[in-house]
Design an enzyme around this catalytic site. Sequence first.
Site, PDB file in Angstrom:
ATOM      1  N   ASP A 179      28.787  -9.213 -44.791  1.00 38.40           N
ATOM      2  CA  ASP A 179      28.043  -7.978 -44.537  1.00 38.40           C
ATOM      3  C   ASP A 179      28.184  -7.065 -45.759  1.00 38.40           C
ATOM      4  OD1 ASP A 179      26.712  -6.069 -42.495  1.00 38.40           O
ATOM      5  OD2 ASP A 179      28.398  -4.909 -43.304  1.00 38.40           O
ATOM      6  N   GLU A 226      21.179  -6.874 -43.768  1.00 36.78           N
ATOM      7  CA  GLU A 226      22.078  -7.032 -44.915  1.00 36.78           C
ATOM      8  C   GLU A 226      23.222  -8.001 -44.607  1.00 36.78           C
ATOM      9  OE1 GLU A 226      23.773  -3.387 -42.730  1.00 36.78           O
ATOM     10  OE2 GLU A 226      21.893  -4.485 -42.926  1.00 36.78           O
ATOM     11  N   HIS A 278      13.800   0.998 -51.421  1.00 37.59           N
ATOM     12  CA  HIS A 278      13.748  -0.350 -50.849  1.00 37.59           C
ATOM     13  C   HIS A 278      13.664  -1.430 -51.924  1.00 37.59           C
ATOM     14  CE1 HIS A 278      13.685   0.729 -46.638  1.00 37.59           C
ATOM     15  NE2 HIS A 278      12.784   1.674 -46.898  1.00 37.59           N
ATOM     16  N   ASN A 293      20.218   1.813 -49.914  1.00 36.13           N
ATOM     17  CA  ASN A 293      18.758   1.805 -49.775  1.00 36.13           C
ATOM     18  C   ASN A 293      18.184   3.212 -49.906  1.00 36.13           C
ATOM     19  OD1 ASN A 293      17.070  -0.391 -49.575  1.00 36.13           O
ATOM     20  ND2 ASN A 293      17.469  -0.783 -47.418  1.00 36.13           N
ATOM     21  N   ASP A 343      16.148  -4.441 -52.042  1.00 37.02           N
ATOM     22  CA  ASP A 343      15.721  -5.849 -52.069  1.00 37.02           C
ATOM     23  C   ASP A 343      16.422  -6.608 -53.189  1.00 37.02           C
ATOM     24  OD1 ASP A 343      14.072  -5.353 -49.947  1.00 37.02           O
ATOM     25  OD2 ASP A 343      12.209  -5.338 -51.109  1.00 37.02           O
TER      26      ASP A 343
END
Length: 259
Positions: free
Chosen positions: A191, A235, A204, A199, A208
């Site tokens: 995680d 994530e 974003h 983010n 990514d």
Amino acid sequence: MSEIPEAAPLILIVDDDKFMRLQLRTVMQKDGYRVEEAEDGSQCLTAYTQLQPDMVLLDASMPVMDGFTCCRELQTLAGIEQVPILLITGLDDQDSVDLAFQSGATDYVTKPIHWAVLRQRVRRLLQQSAQAKQIQALIKELEKANQELKHLTNIDGLTQVANRRCFDEYIEQEWKRLAREKGSLSIIMVDIDFFKLYNDTYGHLGGDECLRSVARILSKVVKRPADLVARYGGEEFAVILPNTDLEGALKVAEAIQAQ
């Protein structure tokens, strides 16, 4: 006679009778086919290997190696890429006909040759062979497309590692297999901490790229063919390690953290 194009079908004529070969050559070239010749079965096998003809016209009665034996040998050479073999025989009894087909002949004609019949059968067999090749090519394309589709359905589009669906299928498969074999199975759950804040800070696109970077690291560390790296969701990532005990899984997890 006009020059025959290179794309025309190539017919290998096999007969120990020189005059018969000349007659067959004349008729086949008149119909627009390229022609090569062999005098006996042994020459036929060599010529077949070198030339890879589209069709073989094969005399049944020849010295050294008769047409029936040669036909069987051709089947072995051809493997799955079968070419039509038209056997020319002076025998038309039931046993000879059965032997022709048992030897692998696609069809046969009897002597004396009815030339119109021969030409029609050559044309038909070549058409059938071309259609079979087209079907085989389509099957291969379909198999390739199915493999690509299967790949796409099992891969996470963003990170290019296995997706959750693939993870679920693989863990079930390996769980059952290793339960039968009484082997070890480890799973590492990964995680990314504070990913929402990351983010929000970098957008974003930055998020990514972060996910892709983590996926690349996981794939770099986890190298065994049987291991699976998957995006579990958001994530979260998961690593399936078949035949791996706790100690081995800890080493992999520490290597991931170090990277």
